[in-house]
Design an enzyme around this catalytic site. Structure first.
Site, PDB file in Angstrom:
ATOM      1  N   LYS A  45       0.837  -1.199   0.000  1.00 29.84           N
ATOM      2  CA  LYS A  45       0.000   0.000   0.000  1.00 29.84           C
ATOM      3  C   LYS A  45       0.874   1.252   0.000  1.00 29.84           C
ATOM      4  CE  LYS A  45      -3.848   1.982   2.683  1.00 29.84           C
ATOM      5  NZ  LYS A  45      -4.694   1.758   3.878  1.00 29.84           N
ATOM      6  N   SER A 125      -9.420   1.762   3.271  1.00 29.86           N
ATOM      7  CA  SER A 125      -8.568   2.525   2.361  1.00 29.86           C
ATOM      8  C   SER A 125      -7.576   1.645   1.605  1.00 29.86           C
ATOM      9  CB  SER A 125      -7.808   3.588   3.155  1.00 29.86           C
ATOM     10  OG  SER A 125      -6.896   2.998   4.077  1.00 29.86           O
ATOM     11  N   SER A 149      -9.992  -0.479   7.359  1.00 29.50           N
ATOM     12  CA  SER A 149      -9.329  -0.269   6.074  1.00 29.50           C
ATOM     13  C   SER A 149      -8.654  -1.507   5.495  1.00 29.50           C
ATOM     14  CB  SER A 149      -8.293   0.856   6.187  1.00 29.50           C
ATOM     15  OG  SER A 149      -8.949   2.096   6.315  1.00 29.50           O
TER      16      SER A 149
END
Length: 395
Positions: A45, A125, A149
């Site tokens: 990420k 996210s 997330s």
């Protein structure tokens, strides 16, 4: 080639922001070293620093953020034979900028699409990490979670996501929201793969005091998986958290039937969220966001993207977004950023943190486990993936 074919273009997934040009050589080298991960590829990420790629958090404010640093969790990944294949798209700033955001969108990467149906959302996210794993772009991926997330994108993309206990995995050189809740964790196509990846990245870090005891709890998390049994295991079923969708309830009932078939004993549990829990935790999040985002930004080496260009505080980020509103705030604003910038009462923060921790631990998780004599609590993670809507935000 697979990423280029499926990720790019008008109908592409937009799950990957950047590719590590050294990945192929690194994989070949790691495969020869008889290390635990044997050259397996991992997408990371883009709020976690890796030495060879920028770390943008999806924001144009950090588009040139080449720190040359590996986050300790990435150093552990490499030491175990894992290979950083590239960086994944995310909800910008890990979905903490505005209440009306669309999950999976960032100014750097655009809108991440669900590989099962590209009009559907990937949730945030860690949207790109989940979509990339579901699309078979890498063996596994690393996401981060503050409050849903990892679990939400794992759920709506149909992959395995695991949020470790805060303090098991280092947060150093990870763009922060809230140290009370932030952690990185694995996302993979199987429980065994997620367990293997967690074993590689977990461990103590002197720069992150929360991880002081991580080495004590770190082990080979795949050990015993092949012979594990639910025979006689008592599991608490949180019926109130199922919601009112008949299709979701049916999927959950099927899962419960599988648990029973595997020998588990199910215990129905009545639970409602304690009054004040949401307000207290949000106050903690806002205060820590302002403080800890500033600390992270000030840690970026001046050479990363030029001293003048590097934001050094949350106020700087707010000003950047206003100056670049045509690109950064085309779809939604920055209400949460602005609230966090004005959340400065230290005494109120300390009181809210004490209350939130007490409610979550002493009146919910620990109490429910003890009073019902169960080892686990289960509930649906999310309902079906919703249609993405940049104008109106998540629905």
């Amino acid at each position: 080639e697979r990423i280029k074919r499926l990720d790019e273009g008008e109908d592409g997934l937009n799950a990957v922001i950047s590719i590590n040009p050294e990945a192929l050589c690194a994989a070949a080298h790691a495969a020869l070293g008889r290390l635990a991960l044997e050259g397996r590829t991992v997408l990371v990420k883009d709020n976690i620093e890796t030495r060879e790629l920028p770390t943008t958090a999806g924001s144009l404010a950090l588009a040139g953020n080449m720190t040359g640093r590996d986050a300790p969790l990435i150093a552990r990944l490499r030491a175990a034979g894992g290979v950083v294949l590239g960086k994944t798209n995310l909800s910008e700033w890990a979905n903490i900028r505005d209440f009306n955001s669309t999950s999976g969108w960032s100014a750097v990467g655009g809108l991440t699409r669900n590989p099962h149906a590209i009009d559907r959302n990937t949730c945030g996210s860690s949207s790109g990490s989940a979509a990339a794993v579901a699309a078979g772009f890498a063996w596994a991926a690393i996401g981060t979670e503050t409050n849903g997330s990892i679990t939400c994108p794992a759920s709506v993309n149909g992959v395995v996501g695991f949020k470790p206990t805060v303090g098991l995995v280092s947060r150093t050189f990870v763009v922060p929201i809230s140290s009370t809740q932030d952690t990185a964790g694995p996302m993979a196509r199987s429980v065994a793969d997620a367990a293997m990846l967690l074993g590689a990245i977990a461990g103590s870090d002197p720069a992150d005091p929360a991880t002081a005891e991580a080495d004590r709890y770190k082990r080979d998390f795949t050990e015993g998986l092949e012979t594990a049994s639910l025979e006689g295991v008592k599991i608490g079923v949180m019926r109130r958290q199922v919601g009112d969708r008949a299709d979701l309830a049916q999927v959950f009932e099927n899962a419960l039937a599988d648990l029973q078939s595997a020998g588990a004993e199910l215990v129905d549990i009545e639970f409602a969220m304690p009054e004040g829990m949401g307000e207290a935790s949000f106050t903690v999040l806002l205060f820590e966001l302002r403080e800890e985002m500033g600390e992270y930004l000030r840690s970026i080496p001046p050479v990363a993207q030029g001293e003048e260009a590097t934001p050094r505080s949350l106020a700087d980020l707010i000003a950047f977004n206003e100056a670049h509103a045509d690109k950064e705030m085309r779809w939604f604003g920055q209400d949460i950023f602005e609230m966090a910038e004005s959340t400065t009462d230290l005494a109120a923060y300390a009181e809210a943190k004490e209350q939130a921790l007490f409610l979550a631990r002493d009146t919910v998780i620990d109490r429910l486990l003890a009073e019902n004599d169960v080892q686990f609590l289960v509930a649906p993670t999310r309902g079906p993936a919703w249609v993405s809507d940049l104008v109106n935000g998540d629905n």
